[in-house]
Design a protein around this motif. Sequence first.
Motif, PDB file in Angstrom:
ATOM      1  N   ASN A 180       0.883  -1.178   0.000  1.00  0.00           N
ATOM      2  CA  ASN A 180       0.000   0.000   0.000  1.00  0.00           C
ATOM      3  C   ASN A 180       0.918   1.225   0.000  1.00  0.00           C
ATOM      4  O   ASN A 180       1.140   1.846   1.020  1.00  0.00           O
ATOM      5  CB  ASN A 180      -0.901  -0.049   1.258  1.00  0.00           C
ATOM      6  N   GLU A 208      -4.427   7.463  -6.604  1.00  0.00           N
ATOM      7  CA  GLU A 208      -3.080   6.890  -6.569  1.00  0.00           C
ATOM      8  C   GLU A 208      -2.864   5.902  -7.722  1.00  0.00           C
ATOM      9  O   GLU A 208      -1.813   5.913  -8.360  1.00  0.00           O
ATOM     10  CB  GLU A 208      -2.851   6.208  -5.211  1.00  0.00           C
ATOM     11  N   GLY A 267      -7.775   3.975   4.918  1.00  0.00           N
ATOM     12  CA  GLY A 267      -7.041   3.188   3.925  1.00  0.00           C
ATOM     13  C   GLY A 267      -6.292   2.016   4.561  1.00  0.00           C
ATOM     14  O   GLY A 267      -6.271   0.911   4.007  1.00  0.00           O
TER      15      GLY A 267
END
Length: 327
Positions: A180, A208, A267
């Motif tokens: 991540n 992203e 997230g």
Amino acid sequence: MSGKNIKIISVGAAVQDVFLSHSEEFLPVSDTSTKEQFMKLELGAKADVNNITFATGGGATNAAVTFTRQGLHAVFMGTVGHDPAGQAVLDDLDQEGVDTSHISYSDKYNTGYSVLLLAPTGERTILTYRGASTHYHAKNFDIGTIDADWLYVSSMAGCFDVLDKLFSDAKRKGMKIMFNPGKRELAHPNKLRALLEDVDILSVNKEEMAQLVEGESSEELVVHALNYVKVAIVSDGPKGVCASDGKTIVKAGMYQDVKVIDRTGAGDAFGSGFLSQWATGASLVDSIVFASANSTSVVQYIGAKKGILHHGVKLHQMPLQEQQLKA
Ligand SMILES: Nc1ncnc2c1ncn2[C@@H]1O[C@H](COP(=O)(O)OP(=O)(O)OP(=O)(O)O)[C@@H](O)[C@H]1O
Ligand SMILES: [Mg+2]
């Protein structure tokens, strides 16, 4: 596969987060010409704040807590300073049953420290000192002696030398990798794409992923990301998530429409929530449902760890469709 025997090394940032909220001074004010929003905080004034919450954060420590609360073994690897904030991080991880024996200390920098000003509208302004969580040395990231099933890497502050070492060691030891990446990795898309050949699961938000591969919709982005990794996941805040393991593609909506109190850690809860299920052999759909439930729980509390779900919590259904991936 039983969760009990699965071990995950979680690598990345460890910080103390201090939340200040319930203040009139944090009400948003707009610049009428630019429409930009600001907190009203006046220079030279003393602003009263009626609530303070001490918490710890950093993507890798948040993820490690998801893993242990789900009954898996978690090892945290990261760098803190010799200071009370570093101690707070360690205390939280110890209390959650995370193995902290591979932590490293910086002699030069303090532990990362953020002050988060929460506006009554749920928006926030963050003052952040990254400190020890941006200065990493490859020698402190030796996973060669740990027998783990998975390596979960959150942002390493753009330290590509450490990432290279971690990923090649993981592959040599037969560990799978979930990544991540953060802003400082995404700032170097070519270097980042070169790393992805070792990555099993890539989880990022829509903006992203758009920095890494071509595509407009979440679905296009996921399909293109499959050129690099085995499982690609694109989250898009309250709009939901799209993911594929190369066989089927899952499009999911919102798990539950909740009042967002503090979105810090959303997230992290999503990514680690996914892996906590996938690593035990759960299906793509079940892993997405748990990831969504975990992150939706986290945003309802102040702090990145408080809402992380415990093992055995009852989940409900969510809007979701699964289709065969077109060849
Ligand atoms: N307003 C919301 N209401 C309900 N769930 C939310 C909300 N915002 C985020 N979530 C949950 O959190 C997950 C991850 O959020 P998001 O896509 O914003 O990740 P992110 O941008 O990587 O977050 P972070 O800033 O923490 O890195 C979403 O897929 C969703 O399940
Ligand atoms: Mg993120």
